[in-house]
Design a protein around this motif. Structure first.
Motif, mmCIF file in Angstrom:
data_model
loop_
_atom_site.group_PDB
_atom_site.id
_atom_site.type_symbol
_atom_site.label_atom_id
_atom_site.label_comp_id
_atom_site.label_asym_id
_atom_site.label_seq_id
_atom_site.Cartn_x
_atom_site.Cartn_y
_atom_site.Cartn_z
ATOM 1 N N GLU A 1 2.084 5.923 6.472
ATOM 2 C CA GLU A 1 1.149 5.366 7.450
ATOM 3 C C GLU A 1 -0.035 6.304 7.641
ATOM 4 O OE1 GLU A 1 3.239 5.412 11.259
ATOM 5 O OE2 GLU A 1 4.321 7.164 10.555
ATOM 6 N N ALA B 1 -6.627 -2.384 3.761
ATOM 7 C CA ALA B 1 -6.395 -3.701 4.358
ATOM 8 C C ALA B 1 -5.663 -4.615 3.378
ATOM 9 C CB ALA B 1 -7.726 -4.325 4.794
ATOM 10 N N MET C 1 -2.016 -3.345 3.006
ATOM 11 C CA MET C 1 -1.217 -3.666 4.181
ATOM 12 C C MET C 1 -0.904 -5.161 4.224
ATOM 13 S SD MET C 1 -0.529 -0.823 5.549
ATOM 14 C CE MET C 1 0.078 -1.149 7.175
ATOM 15 N N GLU C 2 -1.859 -5.989 3.863
ATOM 16 C CA GLU C 2 -1.629 -7.429 3.838
ATOM 17 C C GLU C 2 -0.527 -7.786 2.839
ATOM 18 O OE1 GLU C 2 -4.016 -11.470 2.598
ATOM 19 O OE2 GLU C 2 -5.179 -9.842 3.494
ATOM 20 N N ASP D 1 2.922 -4.904 4.178
ATOM 21 C CA ASP D 1 3.383 -4.693 5.557
ATOM 22 C C ASP D 1 3.975 -5.992 6.099
ATOM 23 O OD1 ASP D 1 3.885 -3.588 8.021
ATOM 24 O OD2 ASP D 1 1.807 -3.689 8.706
ATOM 25 N N ASP D 2 5.172 -6.316 5.635
ATOM 26 C CA ASP D 2 5.805 -7.597 5.960
ATOM 27 C C ASP D 2 5.984 -7.832 7.455
ATOM 28 O OD1 ASP D 2 5.978 -8.171 3.240
ATOM 29 O OD2 ASP D 2 8.027 -7.388 3.072
ATOM 30 N N ASN D 3 6.362 -6.793 8.186
ATOM 31 C CA ASN D 3 6.586 -6.980 9.618
ATOM 32 C C ASN D 3 5.335 -6.693 10.448
ATOM 33 O OD1 ASN D 3 6.464 -4.200 9.571
ATOM 34 N ND2 ASN D 3 8.592 -3.890 10.192
ATOM 35 N N GLN D 4 4.242 -6.406 9.792
ATOM 36 C CA GLN D 4 2.927 -6.203 10.410
ATOM 37 C C GLN D 4 2.944 -5.178 11.555
ATOM 38 O OE1 GLN D 4 1.651 -10.206 11.355
ATOM 39 N NE2 GLN D 4 1.166 -10.627 9.215
ATOM 40 N N ASP D 5 3.630 -4.049 11.285
ATOM 41 C CA ASP D 5 3.665 -2.994 12.291
ATOM 42 C C ASP D 5 2.641 -1.891 12.017
ATOM 43 O OD1 ASP D 5 4.861 -1.801 10.108
ATOM 44 O OD2 ASP D 5 6.639 -1.106 11.180
ATOM 45 N N GLY D 6 1.826 -2.080 10.984
ATOM 46 C CA GLY D 6 0.776 -1.118 10.674
ATOM 47 C C GLY D 6 1.210 0.082 9.866
ATOM 48 N N GLU E 1 9.867 -2.329 2.551
ATOM 49 C CA GLU E 1 8.778 -3.284 2.347
ATOM 50 C C GLU E 1 8.157 -3.167 0.964
ATOM 51 O OE1 GLU E 1 6.937 -4.089 6.710
ATOM 52 O OE2 GLU E 1 6.604 -2.058 5.927
#
Length: 107
Positions: free
Chosen positions: A53, A88, A91-92, A95-100, A106
């Protein structure tokens, strides 16, 4: 591999960790074993929290992109704007659970 080639690999590895996992001729990413994948993950998960991250992800993306170049371009060859766009997209995609942050599950 003679001593001079080993020294070159060691220096190149120190400059760009990802370059050792690319074919030197084609610059394609080699297939990684589970152990090699964990080496890469551990290298970029600097705080050891199980996620890549923030600046860890920035470092990975910069080295991943620059490792594909045949010249010895440093990570600074990726502009800030390009890094934001690449991050971006990454992450798209991952980042399956969209936690940044990217969890090892993942990838």
């Amino acid at each position: 591999m003679d001593a001079q080639q080993q020294q070159k690999v060691h220096i190149e590895k120190a400059q760009n960790f990802m370059r050792q996992y690319r074919d030197p001729e084609s610059r394609e990413l080699k297939k990684l074993s589970a152990n090699q994948f964990m080496d890469v993950w551990s290298h970029y998960d600097g705080d050891g929290n199980g996620y890549i991250e923030g600046t860890e992800l920035d470092g990975f993306l910069k080295e991943f992109v620059s490792s594909a170049n045949t010249s010895d371009l440093g990570p600074e060859s990726l502009t800030d704007e390009m890094l934001v766009e690449l991050k971006a997209c990454f992450m798209e995609a991952y980042d399956d659970n969209q936690d940044g942050k990217i969890d090892i599950r993942e990838v």
